[in-house]
Write a protein that holds these residues in place. Sequence first.
Motif, PDB file in Angstrom:
ATOM      1  N   SER A 125      -4.692 -11.817 -25.531  1.00  0.00           N
ATOM      2  CA  SER A 125      -5.716 -12.471 -24.732  1.00  0.00           C
ATOM      3  C   SER A 125      -6.172 -13.736 -25.426  1.00  0.00           C
ATOM      4  CB  SER A 125      -6.901 -11.516 -24.554  1.00  0.00           C
ATOM      5  OG  SER A 125      -8.004 -12.214 -24.072  1.00  0.00           O
ATOM      6  N   ARG A 145     -17.638  -6.242 -12.490  1.00  0.00           N
ATOM      7  CA  ARG A 145     -17.967  -7.663 -12.343  1.00  0.00           C
ATOM      8  C   ARG A 145     -19.457  -7.863 -12.110  1.00  0.00           C
ATOM      9  NH1 ARG A 145     -13.160  -6.842  -9.702  1.00  0.00           N
ATOM     10  NH2 ARG A 145     -11.370  -8.048 -10.471  1.00  0.00           N
ATOM     11  N   SER A 150      -3.906  -6.855 -21.391  1.00  0.00           N
ATOM     12  CA  SER A 150      -4.599  -8.116 -21.146  1.00  0.00           C
ATOM     13  C   SER A 150      -6.008  -7.828 -20.643  1.00  0.00           C
ATOM     14  CB  SER A 150      -3.834  -8.971 -20.132  1.00  0.00           C
ATOM     15  OG  SER A 150      -3.752  -8.297 -18.876  1.00  0.00           O
ATOM     16  N   TRP A 151      -6.878  -8.843 -20.765  1.00  0.00           N
ATOM     17  CA  TRP A 151      -8.298  -8.644 -20.475  1.00  0.00           C
ATOM     18  C   TRP A 151      -8.866  -9.799 -19.662  1.00  0.00           C
ATOM     19  CZ3 TRP A 151     -10.657  -4.160 -22.150  1.00  0.00           C
ATOM     20  CH2 TRP A 151      -9.926  -3.396 -23.074  1.00  0.00           C
ATOM     21  N   THR A 152      -9.854  -9.463 -18.822  1.00  0.00           N
ATOM     22  CA  THR A 152     -10.627 -10.474 -18.115  1.00  0.00           C
ATOM     23  C   THR A 152     -12.106 -10.204 -18.345  1.00  0.00           C
ATOM     24  OG1 THR A 152     -10.647  -9.161 -16.072  1.00  0.00           O
ATOM     25  CG2 THR A 152      -8.881 -10.798 -16.324  1.00  0.00           C
TER      26      THR A 152
END
Length: 275
Positions: A2, A203, A168-170
């Motif tokens: 990331s 979110r 992976s990251w958000t």
Amino acid sequence: MSNIGRRRTMVPVVTLVSLVLAGCSSQSEERPQAANSNGPSVKLNPEINHLHGLHINADGTVLAGTHTGLFAVEPSGSTSRVGNTDDDLMGMTGVPGTNTVLSSGHPGRSSDAPNPLGLMESTDGGQNLTTKSLIGELDFHVLTSNGGIIVGFDGTTGLLVSTDSGTSWTAGASLPTASLAITDAGVWAVTTNGLQLSTDAARTFSVVPDAPPLSVVSAGTDGALWGVDVDGNAWRSRGGRTWQMHSSIGPVDALTASDYDNAYAATDQSLYALR
């Protein structure tokens, strides 16, 4: 890897007490007298040092992530090391009902791995932990996963979300949290504004009305939620909207739920069986 910037770290934690359910009620009703409040306890071995998290393996073994590695805890309170790591396993959790363990933290004395450790994963009940991502970048103080997504908080600004097993990251909500859990209803977070729920994969969050003032929360395989409040009262809920007080055990450092009928809460000295 990331591209999330580097972040820094700090740290979050068994005696077996069988707690029998005493007349439960919703939070809006008068609280019942808790069963086995301050009941008998069994001291844990001193090697349980700074307990950071709990997980129940598929075979029912209770795992404790500590300042010096991973340990299995027996009903007697005796402990045995799992695997050969002596890493400081911060933010330790697992996928409910499985042998998948997730952790983060700092290398132990026997390790030459970069610091911090990023996200680490074991699929064999903690025997072997391997780095998935973010090594040398950050460590998570809080982690949760349902096997589909992973949500973590590194103790600084906000949540990170992975939908590919931690590869992976958000960025998620900018929401400091002390504890996380996931059910079919969404992602649950313990915050300074109370228990909050996200229905959009972390979110955005909204406060859950009438929830107890929880300090930790955990989800079981059946979607049930368990929590322990700031006064040390253990609560459970089938959907997170209506809560029943189970017992009074005192403040704890870690919590893991099996299902609506079974959970464990712990300090670095005592493990409480909530049944």
